[in-house]
Design a protein around this motif. Structure first.
Motif, PDB file in Angstrom:
ATOM      1  N   VAL A  11      -6.630   2.057  -8.325  1.00 54.21           N
ATOM      2  CA  VAL A  11      -6.366   3.206  -7.463  1.00 54.21           C
ATOM      3  C   VAL A  11      -7.151   4.404  -7.989  1.00 54.21           C
ATOM      4  O   VAL A  11      -7.038   4.764  -9.166  1.00 54.21           O
ATOM      5  CB  VAL A  11      -4.861   3.559  -7.422  1.00 54.21           C
ATOM      6  CG1 VAL A  11      -4.605   4.717  -6.457  1.00 54.21           C
ATOM      7  CG2 VAL A  11      -4.019   2.349  -7.063  1.00 54.21           C
ATOM      8  N   ILE A  59       2.460   1.748  -3.395  1.00 55.87           N
ATOM      9  CA  ILE A  59       1.494   2.246  -4.378  1.00 55.87           C
ATOM     10  C   ILE A  59       1.258   3.742  -4.161  1.00 55.87           C
ATOM     11  O   ILE A  59       1.214   4.525  -5.125  1.00 55.87           O
ATOM     12  CB  ILE A  59       0.181   1.441  -4.311  1.00 55.87           C
ATOM     13  CG1 ILE A  59       0.427   0.006  -4.818  1.00 55.87           C
ATOM     14  CG2 ILE A  59      -0.926   2.127  -5.120  1.00 55.87           C
ATOM     15  CD1 ILE A  59      -0.703  -0.957  -4.537  1.00 55.87           C
ATOM     16  N   ILE A 102      -7.243   2.568  -2.584  1.00 57.10           N
ATOM     17  CA  ILE A 102      -6.602   1.419  -3.229  1.00 57.10           C
ATOM     18  C   ILE A 102      -7.510   0.212  -3.036  1.00 57.10           C
ATOM     19  O   ILE A 102      -7.811  -0.172  -1.907  1.00 57.10           O
ATOM     20  CB  ILE A 102      -5.214   1.154  -2.625  1.00 57.10           C
ATOM     21  CG1 ILE A 102      -4.318   2.382  -2.809  1.00 57.10           C
ATOM     22  CG2 ILE A 102      -4.576  -0.088  -3.251  1.00 57.10           C
ATOM     23  CD1 ILE A 102      -3.001   2.315  -2.059  1.00 57.10           C
ATOM     24  N   ARG A 161       0.836  -1.197   0.000  1.00 52.69           N
ATOM     25  CA  ARG A 161       0.000   0.000   0.000  1.00 52.69           C
ATOM     26  C   ARG A 161       0.877   1.256   0.000  1.00 52.69           C
ATOM     27  O   ARG A 161       0.643   2.186  -0.780  1.00 52.69           O
ATOM     28  CB  ARG A 161      -0.927  -0.009   1.211  1.00 52.69           C
ATOM     29  CG  ARG A 161      -1.820   1.202   1.299  1.00 52.69           C
ATOM     30  CD  ARG A 161      -2.795   1.091   2.463  1.00 52.69           C
ATOM     31  NE  ARG A 161      -3.472   2.338   2.684  1.00 52.69           N
ATOM     32  CZ  ARG A 161      -4.341   2.919   1.872  1.00 52.69           C
ATOM     33  NH1 ARG A 161      -4.673   2.326   0.737  1.00 52.69           N
ATOM     34  NH2 ARG A 161      -4.894   4.071   2.160  1.00 52.69           N
ATOM     35  N   SER A 193      -6.143   8.843  -1.924  1.00 50.61           N
ATOM     36  CA  SER A 193      -6.205   7.704  -2.840  1.00 50.61           C
ATOM     37  C   SER A 193      -6.945   6.561  -2.158  1.00 50.61           C
ATOM     38  O   SER A 193      -6.739   6.295  -0.975  1.00 50.61           O
ATOM     39  CB  SER A 193      -4.809   7.218  -3.226  1.00 50.61           C
ATOM     40  OG  SER A 193      -4.142   8.154  -4.036  1.00 50.61           O
TER      41      SER A 193
END
Length: 155
Positions: free
Chosen positions: A96, A10, A86, A7, A84
């Motif tokens: 995303v 990302i 995810i 996470r 964001s």
């Protein structure tokens, strides 16, 4: 489910996009996309993409265009992507959704940041041998796209 480490990686990828574009870093910008990635822009409510990029050459050309258009006149962009979501598909891929606001400054005459665009990015990310990368990125932004629209005849 993806791990906390994934996470964070990302979220780093989303941030790397902002910094690579805003600093005109062609190497970094092309490195955050897979070799077969597609990026589409849907500007001001367009139903079909107004621009589509695919492949490393297209991503590098986008940065070259940015340098020729923005950097040459002193236009500074900043991409703010504060939130964001995810949604993992599996251990190696995720969707995303990221909010975005973009500001411009025309240096040295107009140093105050002006919000010019807002919207969101819908992205598909995948784990690769190079870490997490974008395999698809759709950009939905509303606002000014013309420098003259924002700064008048001074741009």
């Amino acid at each position: 489910m993806i791990s906390s480490k994934d996470r964070n990686e990302i979220l780093d990828l989303v941030t790397r996009y902002s910094f690579a574009w805003d600093s005109s870093d062609a190497d970094e910008f092309s490195a955050i996309f897979t070799d077969t990635a597609i990026m589409q822009f849907f500007v001001n409510g367009a139903q079909a993409p107004t621009t589509t990029l695919s492949g490393e050459n297209a991503f590098r050309k986008a940065i070259a265009g940015r340098i020729n258009r923005f950097d040459s006149i002193g236009l500074v962009t900043k991409h703010y992507m504060p939130n964001s979501i995810i949604s993992p598909h599996d251990l190696n891929s995720a969707h995303v959704k990221t909010q975005a606001q973009i500001t411009w400054q025309l240096m040295p005459d107009y140093p105050q940041p002006r919000p010019v665009q807002a919207g969101y990015y819908l992205s598909e990310v995948v784990r690769t041998e190079h870490g997490w990368q974008f395999s698809k990125r759709d950009v939905y932004l509303n606002g000014s796209v013309s420098i003259k629209e924002v700064y008048g005849g001074n741009a």
